[in-house]
Design a protein around this motif. Sequence first.
Motif, PDB file in Angstrom:
ATOM      1  N   GLY A  47      38.094  43.327  31.518  1.00 24.40           N
ATOM      2  CA  GLY A  47      38.618  42.170  32.232  1.00 24.40           C
ATOM      3  C   GLY A  47      37.635  41.673  33.263  1.00 24.40           C
ATOM      4  N   ASP A  48      38.095  40.815  34.133  1.00 24.21           N
ATOM      5  CA  ASP A  48      37.250  40.327  35.215  1.00 24.21           C
ATOM      6  C   ASP A  48      36.909  41.482  36.153  1.00 24.21           C
ATOM      7  OD1 ASP A  48      37.488  37.831  34.117  1.00 24.21           O
ATOM      8  OD2 ASP A  48      39.128  37.213  35.456  1.00 24.21           O
ATOM      9  N   ALA A  49      35.771  41.387  36.803  1.00 22.00           N
ATOM     10  CA  ALA A  49      35.286  42.488  37.644  1.00 22.00           C
ATOM     11  C   ALA A  49      36.264  42.855  38.752  1.00 22.00           C
ATOM     12  CB  ALA A  49      33.927  42.115  38.242  1.00 22.00           C
ATOM     13  N   ASP A  50      36.853  41.847  39.427  1.00 24.20           N
ATOM     14  CA  ASP A  50      37.774  42.145  40.523  1.00 24.20           C
ATOM     15  C   ASP A  50      39.062  42.779  40.007  1.00 24.20           C
ATOM     16  OD1 ASP A  50      38.445  39.783  39.235  1.00 24.20           O
ATOM     17  OD2 ASP A  50      39.345  38.888  41.036  1.00 24.20           O
ATOM     18  N   LYS A  51      39.496  42.364  38.815  1.00 24.49           N
ATOM     19  CA  LYS A  51      40.709  42.940  38.238  1.00 24.49           C
ATOM     20  C   LYS A  51      40.461  44.369  37.762  1.00 24.49           C
ATOM     21  CE  LYS A  51      42.601  38.463  36.871  1.00 24.49           C
ATOM     22  NZ  LYS A  51      43.058  37.595  35.758  1.00 24.49           N
ATOM     23  N   ILE A  52      39.269  44.604  37.233  1.00 17.40           N
ATOM     24  CA  ILE A  52      38.902  45.976  36.846  1.00 17.40           C
ATOM     25  C   ILE A  52      38.914  46.879  38.069  1.00 17.40           C
ATOM     26  CG2 ILE A  52      36.973  47.424  36.084  1.00 17.40           C
ATOM     27  CD1 ILE A  52      36.264  45.318  34.052  1.00 17.40           C
ATOM     28  N   ALA A  53      38.392  46.373  39.182  1.00 17.04           N
ATOM     29  CA  ALA A  53      38.333  47.173  40.414  1.00 17.04           C
ATOM     30  C   ALA A  53      39.740  47.551  40.882  1.00 17.04           C
ATOM     31  CB  ALA A  53      37.596  46.395  41.505  1.00 17.04           C
ATOM     32  N   SER A  54      40.680  46.619  40.775  1.00 15.95           N
ATOM     33  CA  SER A  54      42.052  46.910  41.192  1.00 15.95           C
ATOM     34  C   SER A  54      42.692  47.942  40.278  1.00 15.95           C
ATOM     35  CB  SER A  54      42.887  45.624  41.189  1.00 15.95           C
ATOM     36  OG  SER A  54      42.397  44.704  42.145  1.00 15.95           O
ATOM     37  N   ALA A  55      42.510  47.769  38.970  1.00 16.97           N
ATOM     38  CA  ALA A  55      43.083  48.735  38.029  1.00 16.97           C
ATOM     39  C   ALA A  55      42.463  50.120  38.215  1.00 16.97           C
ATOM     40  CB  ALA A  55      42.868  48.246  36.595  1.00 16.97           C
ATOM     41  N   ARG A  56      41.155  50.157  38.443  1.00 21.96           N
ATOM     42  CA  ARG A  56      40.478  51.435  38.683  1.00 21.96           C
ATOM     43  C   ARG A  56      41.036  52.114  39.933  1.00 21.96           C
ATOM     44  NH1 ARG A  56      35.529  49.717  39.362  1.00 21.96           N
ATOM     45  NH2 ARG A  56      35.685  49.620  41.635  1.00 21.96           N
ATOM     46  N   GLU A  57      41.348  51.339  40.972  1.00 21.69           N
ATOM     47  CA  GLU A  57      41.871  51.913  42.207  1.00 21.69           C
ATOM     48  C   GLU A  57      43.215  52.604  41.978  1.00 21.69           C
ATOM     49  OE1 GLU A  57      41.992  53.039  46.186  1.00 21.69           O
ATOM     50  OE2 GLU A  57      40.357  52.337  44.892  1.00 21.69           O
ATOM     51  N   VAL A  58      44.023  52.079  41.063  1.00 16.56           N
ATOM     52  CA  VAL A  58      45.293  52.736  40.729  1.00 16.56           C
ATOM     53  C   VAL A  58      45.027  54.142  40.207  1.00 16.56           C
ATOM     54  CG1 VAL A  58      47.287  52.721  39.191  1.00 16.56           C
ATOM     55  CG2 VAL A  58      46.532  50.589  40.277  1.00 16.56           C
ATOM     56  N   PHE A  59      44.074  54.272  39.283  1.00 20.37           N
ATOM     57  CA  PHE A  59      43.753  55.590  38.724  1.00 20.37           C
ATOM     58  C   PHE A  59      43.130  56.506  39.782  1.00 20.37           C
ATOM     59  CE2 PHE A  59      44.054  52.968  34.935  1.00 20.37           C
ATOM     60  CZ  PHE A  59      44.771  53.787  34.078  1.00 20.37           C
ATOM     61  N   VAL A  60      42.352  55.939  40.695  1.00 21.07           N
ATOM     62  CA  VAL A  60      41.756  56.744  41.771  1.00 21.07           C
ATOM     63  C   VAL A  60      42.855  57.321  42.655  1.00 21.07           C
ATOM     64  CG1 VAL A  60      40.374  56.627  43.885  1.00 21.07           C
ATOM     65  CG2 VAL A  60      39.538  55.546  41.785  1.00 21.07           C
ATOM     66  N   GLN A  61      43.840  56.489  43.018  1.00 23.07           N
ATOM     67  CA  GLN A  61      44.927  56.941  43.868  1.00 23.07           C
ATOM     68  C   GLN A  61      45.788  57.992  43.164  1.00 23.07           C
ATOM     69  OE1 GLN A  61      45.463  56.099  47.104  1.00 23.07           O
ATOM     70  NE2 GLN A  61      43.555  54.940  47.051  1.00 23.07           N
ATOM     71  N   LEU A  62      46.081  57.768  41.886  1.00 28.04           N
ATOM     72  CA  LEU A  62      46.874  58.738  41.123  1.00 28.04           C
ATOM     73  C   LEU A  62      46.131  60.060  40.979  1.00 28.04           C
ATOM     74  CD1 LEU A  62      48.271  56.416  38.300  1.00 28.04           C
ATOM     75  CD2 LEU A  62      49.568  57.410  40.203  1.00 28.04           C
ATOM     76  N   GLU A  63      44.822  59.985  40.814  1.00 31.74           N
ATOM     77  CA  GLU A  63      44.032  61.212  40.691  1.00 31.74           C
ATOM     78  C   GLU A  63      44.072  62.020  41.988  1.00 31.74           C
ATOM     79  OE1 GLU A  63      39.519  62.661  39.385  1.00 31.74           O
ATOM     80  OE2 GLU A  63      40.014  60.525  39.515  1.00 31.74           O
ATOM     81  N   ARG A  64      44.049  61.335  43.127  1.00 31.58           N
ATOM     82  CA  ARG A  64      44.126  62.048  44.410  1.00 31.58           C
ATOM     83  C   ARG A  64      45.441  62.801  44.534  1.00 31.58           C
ATOM     84  NH1 ARG A  64      41.866  57.396  48.601  1.00 31.58           N
ATOM     85  NH2 ARG A  64      39.681  57.446  47.909  1.00 31.58           N
ATOM     86  N   VAL A  65      46.525  62.148  44.140  1.00 30.50           N
ATOM     87  CA  VAL A  65      47.830  62.807  44.200  1.00 30.50           C
ATOM     88  C   VAL A  65      47.853  64.015  43.273  1.00 30.50           C
ATOM     89  CG1 VAL A  65      50.296  62.561  43.725  1.00 30.50           C
ATOM     90  CG2 VAL A  65      49.051  60.702  44.855  1.00 30.50           C
TER      91      VAL A  65
END
Length: 341
Positions: A47-65
Amino acid sequence: MPVETLTYETPQFLQKLIGNDLGSLRLVAEVFGVALTSREGWVRIEGDADKIASAREVFVQLERVRRQGGEITPGMVRLVTEGVQRETGDAPAEAIMQLKMLGSGKRPAVLAKTRGQIAYVQAMRECEVVFGIGPAGTGKTYLAMAQGLHWLKEKAVQRLVLTRPAVEAGEALGFLPGDLKEKIFPYLRPLYDALYDMLEPEEAERLIERGSIEIAPLAYMRGRTLKNAFIILDEAQNTTTEQMLMFLTRLGDGARCVVTGDPSQVDLRRHVKSGLREAVELLQDVEGVKFVAFAPKDIVRLPVVQRIIEAYQAGRSQNSVPQRPKSGEGEGKAPCPTRDV
């Protein structure tokens, strides 16, 4: 079109990261307008770069939990996704883990998994009296139990007292077999189930034998003063107005209490007013008291439970049957003094 691939050590870790539900991937894809592809232990985001960054942040946050011992559910994925979407600058994983309760050995940590649950746990930590009101499956009793056990282990309170009214739903106590203790047990069984789900059986029995945990019908509370205790009144919609007043005036020094109930499931005789409904009407502006209302989206049982409750609410609203008192919607207006315990 930009593409980014996230790789994890095993397919099993990825499955746990999305709450063992492929619908979580569809949710993230729809919210941020990206294409997600998953195979084995990786996820590709297009997808668009900014949208990829947002989706990636979801996985980053879930990984921390997940790496801090949290168990991911589809509801938690939605919570984190909404948090990233709002772009408030807050880290959803940090907010979730700050409210971590229990968790050791084979028992996973108990975490708030929806926005309603986070507000509920925060209220329990800030206020002397908290009312958790809403439909079944929203974690009202379970989270209160976890908070009480957490404080008991931290020695912030000396006792955990669990009570509920022994009101029958279509079957009278007198027709059940056994002595008084055996007749009362079915009404208290949900409290025992939650307790044994969080503690090893031996530990739970030891705490009960020592008197650190007490499970009793509401009638046994009359005439007592409960000091340095965390008290949970479950199924409060089945209390009478007299019983509710009696219970709320049992609190002594160092005590806190949580009252849980669902106004749509009252089993009292016709024309008998629910003590929970009266409390909602009278205590909204009382300092130290807070009301937290749960919505169907806070349900953490099977998704079909949420759909069933929403269908019932829609049907009953068409027939002009209120689901809960108007004054009970949302959280109470009175400020609560914050106190460390």
